[in-house]
Design a protein around this motif. Structure first.
Motif, PDB file in Angstrom:
ATOM      1  N   ASP A 135     -16.507 -58.757  -2.829  1.00 51.83           N
ATOM      2  CA  ASP A 135     -17.232 -57.519  -3.096  1.00 51.83           C
ATOM      3  C   ASP A 135     -18.643 -57.813  -3.605  1.00 51.83           C
ATOM      4  OD1 ASP A 135     -17.320 -54.511  -3.741  1.00 51.83           O
ATOM      5  OD2 ASP A 135     -17.746 -55.443  -5.683  1.00 51.83           O
ATOM      6  N   ALA A 136     -18.754 -58.776  -4.482  1.00 53.89           N
ATOM      7  CA  ALA A 136     -20.065 -59.098  -5.066  1.00 53.89           C
ATOM      8  C   ALA A 136     -21.017 -59.666  -4.025  1.00 53.89           C
ATOM      9  CB  ALA A 136     -19.892 -60.078  -6.218  1.00 53.89           C
ATOM     10  N   VAL A 137     -20.519 -60.534  -3.147  1.00 55.54           N
ATOM     11  CA  VAL A 137     -21.376 -61.163  -2.132  1.00 55.54           C
ATOM     12  C   VAL A 137     -21.961 -60.121  -1.190  1.00 55.54           C
ATOM     13  CG1 VAL A 137     -21.327 -62.641  -0.078  1.00 55.54           C
ATOM     14  CG2 VAL A 137     -20.264 -63.423  -2.205  1.00 55.54           C
ATOM     15  N   HIS A 138     -21.158 -59.146  -0.784  1.00 58.42           N
ATOM     16  CA  HIS A 138     -21.598 -58.176   0.225  1.00 58.42           C
ATOM     17  C   HIS A 138     -22.021 -56.831  -0.358  1.00 58.42           C
ATOM     18  CE1 HIS A 138     -20.524 -60.713   3.632  1.00 58.42           C
ATOM     19  NE2 HIS A 138     -19.423 -61.037   2.982  1.00 58.42           N
ATOM     20  N   CYS A 139     -21.976 -56.678  -1.678  1.00 54.52           N
ATOM     21  CA  CYS A 139     -22.392 -55.426  -2.337  1.00 54.52           C
ATOM     22  C   CYS A 139     -21.658 -54.222  -1.736  1.00 54.52           C
ATOM     23  CB  CYS A 139     -23.903 -55.225  -2.223  1.00 54.52           C
ATOM     24  SG  CYS A 139     -24.878 -56.577  -2.915  1.00 54.52           S
ATOM     25  N   ILE A 140     -20.365 -54.401  -1.510  1.00 50.84           N
ATOM     26  CA  ILE A 140     -19.590 -53.355  -0.844  1.00 50.84           C
ATOM     27  C   ILE A 140     -19.480 -52.104  -1.713  1.00 50.84           C
ATOM     28  CG2 ILE A 140     -17.334 -52.777   0.145  1.00 50.84           C
ATOM     29  CD1 ILE A 140     -17.047 -55.779   0.821  1.00 50.84           C
ATOM     30  N   GLY A 141     -19.278 -52.291  -3.010  1.00 50.49           N
ATOM     31  CA  GLY A 141     -19.199 -51.141  -3.898  1.00 50.49           C
ATOM     32  C   GLY A 141     -20.463 -50.302  -3.852  1.00 50.49           C
ATOM     33  N   GLN A 142     -21.604 -50.953  -3.784  1.00 51.46           N
ATOM     34  CA  GLN A 142     -22.878 -50.237  -3.698  1.00 51.46           C
ATOM     35  C   GLN A 142     -22.973 -49.450  -2.388  1.00 51.46           C
ATOM     36  OE1 GLN A 142     -26.306 -52.712  -4.520  1.00 51.46           O
ATOM     37  NE2 GLN A 142     -27.634 -51.458  -3.227  1.00 51.46           N
ATOM     38  N   GLU A 143     -22.522 -50.056  -1.290  1.00 47.69           N
ATOM     39  CA  GLU A 143     -22.536 -49.368  -0.004  1.00 47.69           C
ATOM     40  C   GLU A 143     -21.587 -48.162  -0.019  1.00 47.69           C
ATOM     41  OE1 GLU A 143     -24.373 -49.801   2.551  1.00 47.69           O
ATOM     42  OE2 GLU A 143     -25.196 -51.824   2.429  1.00 47.69           O
ATOM     43  N   ILE A 144     -20.443 -48.302  -0.678  1.00 45.36           N
ATOM     44  CA  ILE A 144     -19.512 -47.180  -0.774  1.00 45.36           C
ATOM     45  C   ILE A 144     -20.144 -46.013  -1.512  1.00 45.36           C
ATOM     46  CG2 ILE A 144     -17.339 -46.434  -1.856  1.00 45.36           C
ATOM     47  CD1 ILE A 144     -16.241 -49.242  -1.186  1.00 45.36           C
ATOM     48  N   ARG A 145     -20.841 -46.315  -2.584  1.00 48.62           N
ATOM     49  CA  ARG A 145     -21.507 -45.246  -3.343  1.00 48.62           C
ATOM     50  C   ARG A 145     -22.594 -44.565  -2.531  1.00 48.62           C
ATOM     51  NH1 ARG A 145     -20.467 -49.129  -7.290  1.00 48.62           N
ATOM     52  NH2 ARG A 145     -22.520 -50.111  -7.071  1.00 48.62           N
ATOM     53  N   ALA A 146     -23.203 -45.298  -1.581  1.00 51.01           N
ATOM     54  CA  ALA A 146     -24.243 -44.716  -0.731  1.00 51.01           C
ATOM     55  C   ALA A 146     -23.659 -43.834   0.366  1.00 51.01           C
ATOM     56  CB  ALA A 146     -25.093 -45.825  -0.116  1.00 51.01           C
ATOM     57  N   GLY A 147     -22.369 -43.974   0.644  1.00 48.28           N
ATOM     58  CA  GLY A 147     -21.702 -43.148   1.639  1.00 48.28           C
ATOM     59  C   GLY A 147     -21.684 -43.796   3.017  1.00 48.28           C
ATOM     60  N   GLY A 148     -20.853 -43.232   3.902  1.00 51.22           N
ATOM     61  CA  GLY A 148     -20.780 -43.709   5.270  1.00 51.22           C
ATOM     62  C   GLY A 148     -19.924 -44.937   5.467  1.00 51.22           C
ATOM     63  N   VAL A 149     -19.034 -45.257   4.505  1.00 52.79           N
ATOM     64  CA  VAL A 149     -18.139 -46.406   4.628  1.00 52.79           C
ATOM     65  C   VAL A 149     -16.723 -45.896   4.889  1.00 52.79           C
ATOM     66  CG1 VAL A 149     -17.137 -48.408   3.478  1.00 52.79           C
ATOM     67  CG2 VAL A 149     -19.556 -47.846   3.121  1.00 52.79           C
ATOM     68  N   ARG A 150     -16.117 -46.372   5.981  1.00 46.49           N
ATOM     69  CA  ARG A 150     -14.755 -45.985   6.329  1.00 46.49           C
ATOM     70  C   ARG A 150     -13.795 -47.103   5.925  1.00 46.49           C
ATOM     71  NH1 ARG A 150     -12.303 -42.223   9.365  1.00 46.49           N
ATOM     72  NH2 ARG A 150     -14.374 -41.397   9.854  1.00 46.49           N
ATOM     73  N   LEU A 151     -12.755 -46.746   5.173  1.00 50.04           N
ATOM     74  CA  LEU A 151     -11.691 -47.679   4.827  1.00 50.04           C
ATOM     75  C   LEU A 151     -10.590 -47.551   5.871  1.00 50.04           C
ATOM     76  CD1 LEU A 151     -10.528 -49.717   2.738  1.00 50.04           C
ATOM     77  CD2 LEU A 151      -9.424 -47.758   1.620  1.00 50.04           C
ATOM     78  N   MET A 152     -10.246 -48.670   6.496  1.00 45.90           N
ATOM     79  CA  MET A 152      -9.241 -48.668   7.556  1.00 45.90           C
ATOM     80  C   MET A 152      -8.185 -49.713   7.241  1.00 45.90           C
ATOM     81  SD  MET A 152     -11.888 -48.640  10.790  1.00 45.90           S
ATOM     82  CE  MET A 152     -10.692 -48.128  12.010  1.00 45.90           C
ATOM     83  N   GLY A 153      -6.932 -49.362   7.423  1.00 44.30           N
ATOM     84  CA  GLY A 153      -5.848 -50.285   7.152  1.00 44.30           C
ATOM     85  C   GLY A 153      -4.917 -50.404   8.343  1.00 44.30           C
ATOM     86  N   THR A 154      -4.508 -51.653   8.632  1.00 46.09           N
ATOM     87  CA  THR A 154      -3.531 -51.884   9.683  1.00 46.09           C
ATOM     88  C   THR A 154      -2.461 -52.818   9.159  1.00 46.09           C
ATOM     89  OG1 THR A 154      -3.180 -52.814  11.898  1.00 46.09           O
ATOM     90  CG2 THR A 154      -5.001 -53.719  10.635  1.00 46.09           C
ATOM     91  N   SER A 155      -1.228 -52.492   9.377  1.00 44.50           N
ATOM     92  CA  SER A 155      -0.080 -53.297   8.946  1.00 44.50           C
ATOM     93  C   SER A 155       1.051 -52.352   8.591  1.00 44.50           C
ATOM     94  CB  SER A 155      -0.399 -54.177   7.725  1.00 44.50           C
ATOM     95  OG  SER A 155      -0.528 -53.402   6.558  1.00 44.50           O
TER      96      SER A 155
END
Length: 373
Positions: free
Chosen positions: A238-258
């Protein structure tokens, strides 16, 4: 009937084709290709840490495919691997028996091309190469060990049709038997194929966790201990890719398979039995998925074994998988979850069909034509 028992009965809907050319690897032997060159069917076989699955499909209009046959069996190939570093004799026997069934199916239904792959258990096992040699000798199937990155790419390609306009990024997770793959994806408007910009393979899956701490997952303290452990492993990614920051900016889809997320969806939708066409592509509010998790936890072992979306064969794996999902939700609190009952096999079929279309287009092109498909 359990989820696995229904996969052959509920044929998959058409899937959009997207992806890159296939890597070199397991394919039909030359004599088989010669015998089946007129077939329109393609086959993908995935031997995982927990399951052995075969999918056979034919091209459909619009670059899609239709499922014409499938097979799924729990083989627990990775049973005991964490303790010994090797595949056990009993686990290998179960896997070979399932693969022999797959080989028999393929013998009765000639296919144009086959890719057969295996993942985490054979990547880790000291006797993995010897096991794959035994598989080829006894079944004629030549399995290729794929990397964690290729696992992530195949899952991304199969799930790409579930993306929607307005998605800038996607976070795709696959909770497997021996590991959990996380893919961080960039969506380019106007391009069919998204871009994999980062991935991580976390060495925890439903089989490894059930062996190490399965009974404790039925207690609140044990369940939350697994959540804490997995969340700590995800924090660096998460820290390397700043994913939390991108989530707060919007437009991030969480997808799960399994099996974990499809089970959560089945419970959330109150299905009387698992039905893939109703689950695949379903988007749940995260609070609804969380409630389904709570409902599963409250059932206990006997209740899970009796549940139509779980069953006795999967009772030991559901709560460890739910703990991994809960860790993902803790680190990345996206408000909705898109559920995908698709993955490696679908990605392989899409690659095989796309490769054939490219070859056909090049053969049909006039001499000196250098266009791209």
């Amino acid at each position: 009937m359990t989820k696995d028992a229904h996969q052959a009965a509920d044929a998959a809907p058409a899937l959009d084709a997207c992806g890159a050319l296939p890597s070199a690897g397991a394919a039909l032997r030359p004599r088989d290709v010669a015998a089946s060159c007129g077939s329109r069917a393609y086959a993908a076989l995935d031997l995982g840490t927990n399951n052995c699955r075969l999918l056979v499909g034919t091209p459909a209009p619009g670059g899609n495919f239709r499922v014409v046959d499938s097979f799924s069996r729990i083989v627990r190939l990775g049973e005991g691997l964490g303790a010994t570093g090797n595949l056990s004799d009993a686990a290998m026997d179960r896997a070979v028996a399932a693969l022999r069934n797959c080989a028999d199916k393929l013998a009765r239904r000639p296919v144009r091309a086959l890719q057969a792959v295996t993942t985490e258990a054979c990547r880790r096992a000291g006797n993995g190469a010897a096991f794959l040699a035994r598989v080829e000798a006894e079944t004629g199937l030549r399995l290729r060990v794929i990397s964690a990155r290729e696992e992530a790419e195949l899952a991304m390609e199969s799930c790409a049709p579930l993306l929607e306009p307005g998605d800038r990024r996607a976070l795709l997770f696959d909770i497997g038997g021996g590991s959990t793959e996380i893919a961080w994806i960039r969506i380019h408007p106007g391009r069919q194929v998204p871009e994999l910009i980062g991935y991580i393979s976390v060495p925890v899956g439903v089989v490894t966790l059930s062996e190490r701490c399965g009974p404790s997952c039925f207690t609140e303290a044990g369940f939350h201990a697994v959540v804490d452990e997995v969340a700590a492993k995800l924090a660096g990614f998460d820290a390397v890719h700043c994913i939390g920051q991108e989530i707060r900016a919007g437009g991030v889809r969480l997808m799960g398979t399994s099996g974990t997320v499809t089970t959560l969806a089945g419970v959330a939708m109150a299905l009387p039995r698992y039905r893939r066409p109703l689950v695949d592509g379903q988007t749940l509010e995260a609070c609804v998925a969380d409630q389904a998790l709570g409902d599963l936890f409250a059932l206990g072992r006997d209740g899970l074994a009796a549940h139509p979306c779980v069953g006795p064969d999967r009772v030991d794996f559901v709560l460890p998988g739910c703990a991994v999902y809960a860790a993902i939700r803790r680190v990345w609190p996206v408000p909705r979850l898109t559920v995908a009952d698709r993955g490696l096999r679908e990605g392989i079929l899409l690659r095989l069909m796309r490769a054939d279309r490219l070859v056909g287009a090049r053969r049909a092109a006039p001499r000196g034509w250098h266009g791209t498909a």
